[in-house]
Design an enzyme around this catalytic site. Structure first.
Site, mmCIF file in Angstrom:
data_model
loop_
_atom_site.group_PDB
_atom_site.id
_atom_site.type_symbol
_atom_site.label_atom_id
_atom_site.label_comp_id
_atom_site.label_asym_id
_atom_site.label_seq_id
_atom_site.Cartn_x
_atom_site.Cartn_y
_atom_site.Cartn_z
ATOM 1 N N ALA A 141 36.638 56.545 42.467
ATOM 2 C CA ALA A 141 37.522 56.515 41.291
ATOM 3 C C ALA A 141 38.465 55.318 41.376
ATOM 4 O O ALA A 141 39.543 55.401 41.972
ATOM 5 C CB ALA A 141 38.295 57.821 41.205
ATOM 6 N N GLY A 169 27.699 48.443 46.660
ATOM 7 C CA GLY A 169 27.436 49.247 45.468
ATOM 8 C C GLY A 169 26.578 48.489 44.465
ATOM 9 O O GLY A 169 25.661 49.054 43.854
ATOM 10 N N GLU A 188 30.282 48.996 37.723
ATOM 11 C CA GLU A 188 30.461 48.245 38.983
ATOM 12 C C GLU A 188 30.625 46.746 38.688
ATOM 13 O O GLU A 188 30.153 45.889 39.444
ATOM 14 C CB GLU A 188 29.349 48.561 39.987
ATOM 15 C CG GLU A 188 29.386 50.042 40.373
ATOM 16 C CD GLU A 188 28.776 50.404 41.698
ATOM 17 O OE1 GLU A 188 28.537 49.512 42.516
ATOM 18 O OE2 GLU A 188 28.551 51.617 41.908
HETATM 19 C C1 LIG Z 1 28.563 55.494 32.581
HETATM 20 C C2 LIG Z 1 29.677 54.849 33.341
HETATM 21 C C3 LIG Z 1 29.912 55.235 34.659
HETATM 22 C C4 LIG Z 1 30.976 54.660 35.380
HETATM 23 N N1 LIG Z 1 31.238 55.096 36.653
HETATM 24 C C5 LIG Z 1 32.350 54.656 37.297
HETATM 25 C C6 LIG Z 1 32.740 55.209 38.557
HETATM 26 O O1 LIG Z 1 32.049 56.059 39.135
HETATM 27 N N2 LIG Z 1 33.902 54.795 39.119
HETATM 28 C C7 LIG Z 1 34.706 53.867 38.532
HETATM 29 O O2 LIG Z 1 35.756 53.528 39.085
HETATM 30 N N3 LIG Z 1 34.357 53.307 37.325
HETATM 31 C C8 LIG Z 1 33.217 53.681 36.706
HETATM 32 N N4 LIG Z 1 32.857 53.143 35.479
HETATM 33 C C9 LIG Z 1 33.763 52.172 34.839
HETATM 34 C C10 LIG Z 1 33.170 50.767 34.796
HETATM 35 O O3 LIG Z 1 33.188 50.188 36.065
HETATM 36 C C11 LIG Z 1 33.990 49.991 33.748
HETATM 37 O O4 LIG Z 1 33.610 50.487 32.474
HETATM 38 C C12 LIG Z 1 33.743 48.496 33.819
HETATM 39 O O5 LIG Z 1 34.314 47.962 35.001
HETATM 40 C C13 LIG Z 1 34.321 47.756 32.601
HETATM 41 O O6 LIG Z 1 35.631 48.143 32.349
HETATM 42 P P1 LIG Z 1 36.044 48.579 30.843
HETATM 43 O O7 LIG Z 1 35.059 49.569 30.386
HETATM 44 O O8 LIG Z 1 37.473 48.960 30.873
HETATM 45 O O9 LIG Z 1 35.864 47.253 29.981
HETATM 46 P P2 LIG Z 1 36.911 46.059 29.842
HETATM 47 O O10 LIG Z 1 37.365 45.624 31.194
HETATM 48 O O11 LIG Z 1 37.942 46.429 28.842
HETATM 49 O O12 LIG Z 1 35.986 44.908 29.256
HETATM 50 C C14 LIG Z 1 35.633 44.809 27.875
HETATM 51 C C15 LIG Z 1 34.831 43.534 27.687
HETATM 52 O O13 LIG Z 1 35.635 42.391 28.033
HETATM 53 C C16 LIG Z 1 34.963 41.618 29.024
HETATM 54 N N5 LIG Z 1 35.941 41.014 29.924
HETATM 55 C C17 LIG Z 1 36.987 41.622 30.551
HETATM 56 N N6 LIG Z 1 37.632 40.738 31.314
HETATM 57 C C18 LIG Z 1 36.995 39.540 31.176
HETATM 58 C C19 LIG Z 1 37.182 38.236 31.721
HETATM 59 N N7 LIG Z 1 38.158 37.972 32.589
HETATM 60 N N8 LIG Z 1 36.333 37.251 31.333
HETATM 61 C C20 LIG Z 1 35.321 37.514 30.472
HETATM 62 N N9 LIG Z 1 35.089 38.726 29.933
HETATM 63 C C21 LIG Z 1 35.911 39.718 30.285
HETATM 64 C C22 LIG Z 1 34.077 42.611 29.752
HETATM 65 O O14 LIG Z 1 33.031 41.943 30.440
HETATM 66 C C23 LIG Z 1 33.594 43.467 28.607
HETATM 67 O O15 LIG Z 1 32.546 42.823 27.951
HETATM 68 C C24 LIG Z 1 31.779 53.670 34.764
HETATM 69 C C25 LIG Z 1 31.511 53.263 33.445
HETATM 70 C C26 LIG Z 1 30.481 53.842 32.740
HETATM 71 C C27 LIG Z 1 30.231 53.408 31.331
#
Ligand SMILES: Cc1cc2nc3c(=O)[nH]c(=O)nc-3n(C[C@H](O)[C@H](O)[C@H](O)COP(=O)(O)OP(=O)(O)OC[C@H]3O[C@@H](n4cnc5c(N)ncnc54)[C@H](O)[C@@H]3O)c2cc1C
Length: 387
Positions: free
Chosen positions: A127, A248, A369
């Site tokens: 998490a 991972g 990830e």
């Molecule tokens: C099914 C599922 C399972 C998951 N399981 C886990 C888990 O077990 N543990 C856990 O901790 N998390 C988990 N996650 C979370 C996952 O790691 C995040 O969704 C992911 O890191 C993206 O974060 P966000 O969804 O907040 O998108 P955001 O960070 O808000 O990004 C939105 C968009 O902006 C882009 N973006 C953001 N910053 C930049 C940058 N600096 N330059 C260019 N583009 C950028 C991103 O690439 C994306 O396209 C899971 C997510 C899903 C959907």
């Protein structure tokens, strides 16, 4: 057929065969139903544990199989070919919480958690993400405050895979002061179990794909965490999480290669059966070229994954390699599943054939990830750190 960069040893082939056999007999008959019902099958955890698949990277002293990374990714691919939801549960458990405890845990933490985790008695989750901290994970806000020898945690974690079922959850929380924020150095890792007072499971996400893997939010409300649940050093939790994500991401790359392989197999078989204009559509060069490109991308993704896994087994730092493997494999999975649907035509757009599910499952490999954009940032940053 599974193509490896270097020929697999007899032991690696044996593990691969066990994973394939298990996936075919214990998972394949239910994949469609579990996807439709968004059902997580709890009995799988014990069965996978009995085979050793929940302690693949743990040494034998902790009831693990003590496998090398290459064997691990090969086994994961076999599971993902049949069910990507099962593969992510196995990947997260093996790559993140168990490895973090093995690497940074105290002797007492290893003794308490690793054997039951390897045996499938306790399932692990990770998490890090929060509603407002995804790609910028270091901006997380869950706060841990010392109270005597305990810690009091408050906050919300989002998107936790296996979080509803997880019994050992590695939680990253801030241990710095709100007045003296220390960025990534202000984050520590805690081993959280659902029995702690103040722990609750929130919303279960209704997802596009990976529907048999429960993804939930977790809430901590004045949750009292005993001091001996702190992992390693105060302020090192973010570093531990980032280093563990190198492993991972290999697991997610293996999952993506498995999804792509499944789509390739399904499309090749369908093209041989489906007749139009009086002959199987595989006779058309347009279909052959599409299949050839799919096969080439799957093979190159697998090669990069195996290269990264063997680099890890040689003890090398694999930050760049694992991001490359994950980026390449996840974009391949999305591309190959899209091509597979095209080969199926209208039948690819409905649930009668597996390619529709594979397409939905593939998408998340470009997101979790670390999104593809974040992988590119890591790869580019590593280019400069080497010069
Ligand atoms: C099914 C599922 C399972 C998951 N399981 C886990 C888990 O077990 N543990 C856990 O901790 N998390 C988990 N996650 C979370 C996952 O790691 C995040 O969704 C992911 O890191 C993206 O974060 P966000 O969804 O907040 O998108 P955001 O960070 O808000 O990004 C939105 C968009 O902006 C882009 N973006 C953001 N910053 C930049 C940058 N600096 N330059 C260019 N583009 C950028 C991103 O690439 C994306 O396209 C899971 C997510 C899903 C959907």
């Amino acid at each position: 057929m599974s193509w490896a960069l270097t020929p697999l040893t007899e032991e690696q082939k044996a593990i691969q065969a066990v994973a394939g056999e298990f996936a075919t007999t214990e998972i394949a008959p239910y994949t469609e139903q579990w996807d439709r019902d968004a059902h997580f099958e709890p009995s799988l955890v014990g069965k996978l544990g009995a085979l050793g698949f929940l302690g693949m990277l743990l040494p034998e002293q902790f009831d693990g199989l003590g496998l090398d990374t290459l064997t691990y990714v090969v086994a994961l691919e076999e599971l993902a070919i049949v069910d990507a939801s099962v593969a992510v549960m196995v990947s997260v458990h093996n790559s993140l919480p168990t490895q973090m405890i093995l690497r940074w845990g105290s002797e007492k933490q290893k003794e308490c958690f690793l054997k039951p985790m390897a045996r499938g008695e306790l399932l692990g989750a990770f998490a890090l993400s929060e509603p407002d901290a995804g790609s910028d994970a270091a901006s997380l806000r869950t706060q841990a405050v010392r109270d005597g020898s305990d810690w009091i945690l408050n906050g919300t974690k989002a998107w936790v895979s296996s979080g509803a079922k997880g019994e050992v959850i590695m939680v990253m929380a801030r241990t710095d002061n709100p007045e003296d924020r220390r960025g990534p150095r202000g984050i520590s890792a805690f081993i959280v179990t659902p029995d702690l007072p103040g722990f609750s499971v929130g919303k279960k996400e209704d997802k596009m794909g990976l529907r048999a893997s429960p993804t939930v939010s977790l809430h901590f409300s004045d949750m009292r965490v005993p001091g001996d649940r702190l992992l390693g050093q105060v302020g090192s939790g973010f570093l531990y999480a980032m280093q563990s994500l190198d492993n991972g991401r290999l697991g997610i790359a293996a999952q993506a290669v498995g999804i792509a392989e499944a789509a390739l197999r399904a499309a090749a078989a369908y093209a041989a059966e489906r007749k139009q204009f009086g002959k199987p559509i595989k006779e058309f060069q347009a279909i052959q070229f599409r299949l050839a490109d799919m096969a080439t991308r799957v093979a190159s993704s697998r090669a990069l994954l195996h290269l990264a896994a063997t680099a890890k087994d040689r003890g090398e730092r694999i930050t760049q390699f694992s991001s490359m493997a994950k980026l390449q494999a996840s974009e391949t999975a999305m591309w190959v599943t899209t091509q597979a649907i095209q080969i199926f035509g209208g039948y690819g757009y409905v649930k009668d054939y597996p390619v529709e599910r594979l397409f939905r499952d593939a998408k998340v490999t470009e997101i979790y990830e670390g999104t593809s954009e974040i992988q590119r940032i890591v790869i580019a940053r590593e280019l400069y750190s080497r010069t």
